[in-house]
Design a protein around this motif. Structure first.
Motif: not given
Length: 279
Positions: A23-29, A216-222, A224-230
């Motif tokens: 869900m949060f991609g490159v953002v660390p746990k 609402i957390y994904h309003l921050k540009i970085p 991005v879910a790791s499942v996003d293909t692009h």
């Protein structure tokens, strides 16, 4: 909620779980776990928020949730414990599935399209909305029928083929007005055929950004879910949507947020802040 000529309702179809890293991609746990908790399997809770648009031109449903045709294995993986509340919610708005004229899928991942299908009394899969046009981007449909090794688990292709067999599928290629003042806007990013939905009323607009901005957390540009293909495309489109919302006072309808279903945005210093809107 009254919105010009439209009546807008947002309701929770179900709740499920997904890996926090997905869900949060490159953002660390160590950062994202301060925003939302997780279970012993590292999964975070997400609501499945659906938007119902009632008007004289027809009844539109944006996405259909996860539905009730999951296998027991899938229910366990996604932490689904309850039955879909889709039909119960429609009934509260004096509607039946047969009264839905249009179903717009932001994309065809399981948690957004599973509710388009149900089991009949003999356990056979059939369309849940037999009188509805099901609006999907052409590229999304093509990818769902021919997934690669990375996207295979996110699609149940027989469901979409079933809609095609019943002549309920309407493929669009690019931006299109579905009924007056309700548009689909291709975004790519999350999947190549992902689309957002824009509802217009005079100078007011509601955007359903789908999984481009799921919470609402994904309003921050970085974020991005790791499942996003692009993912770079997701960030580009997200920036554009957020700027439009700030400049033109758009409302955002989040598809997965647990608390805020509809909001307007404001900027406080350098931070984008969501202001909850009652529905």
């Amino acid at each position: 909620m009254k919105f010009g000529d439209f009546e807008i309702h947002i309701f929770v179809e179900n709740r499920f779980k997904i890996d926090g890293g997905a869900m949060f991609g490159v953002v660390p746990k160590i950062i994202w776990e301060k925003l939302t908790g997780c279970d012993e399997f590292n999964r975070v809770d997400l609501d499945l928020n659906l938007v119902l648009v009632k008007s004289k031109k027809g009844n539109i449903l944006v996405d259909s949730g996860i539905g009730d045709t999951l296998s027991e294995k899938q229910k366990k993986i996604y932490g689904v414990k309850n039955n879909s509340s889709l039909e119960k919610n429609l009934k509260s708005f004096n509607l039946k599935p047969e009264d839905i004229d249009v179903v717009i899928s932001t994309h065809l991942h399981l948690d957004h399209s599973g509710g388009m299908i149900k089991f009949d009394e003999n356990g056979k899969k059939i369309p849940k909305f037999p009188n509805a046009r099901h609006i999907v981007q052409k590229k999304e449909f093509e990818d769902a029928l021919s997934p690669d090794e990375r996207t295979y688990a996110t699609y149940i292709f027989e469901n979409f083929f079933l809609l095609k067999q019943h002549n309920l599928l309407e493929l669009v290629d690019g931006e299109k007005e579905i009924i007056p003042n309700v548009l689909v806007i291709p975004t790519g990013g999350h999947s190549e055929g992902h689309q957002a939905v824009l509802i217009k009323s005079e100078k007011r607009k509601i955007l359903c950004p789908g999984d481009i901005i799921p919470t609402i957390y994904h309003l921050k540009i970085p974020y991005v879910a790791s499942v996003d293909t692009h993912p770079m495309q997701t960030m580009k489109v997200k920036k554009n949507f957020i700027q439009k919302a700030l400049d033109e006072d758009w409302l955002f309808a989040f598809d997965h947020d647990l608390d805020i279903k509809l909001c307007r945005l404001t900027k406080i210093e350098d931070k984008i802040v969501p202001l909850k809107v009652s529905i």
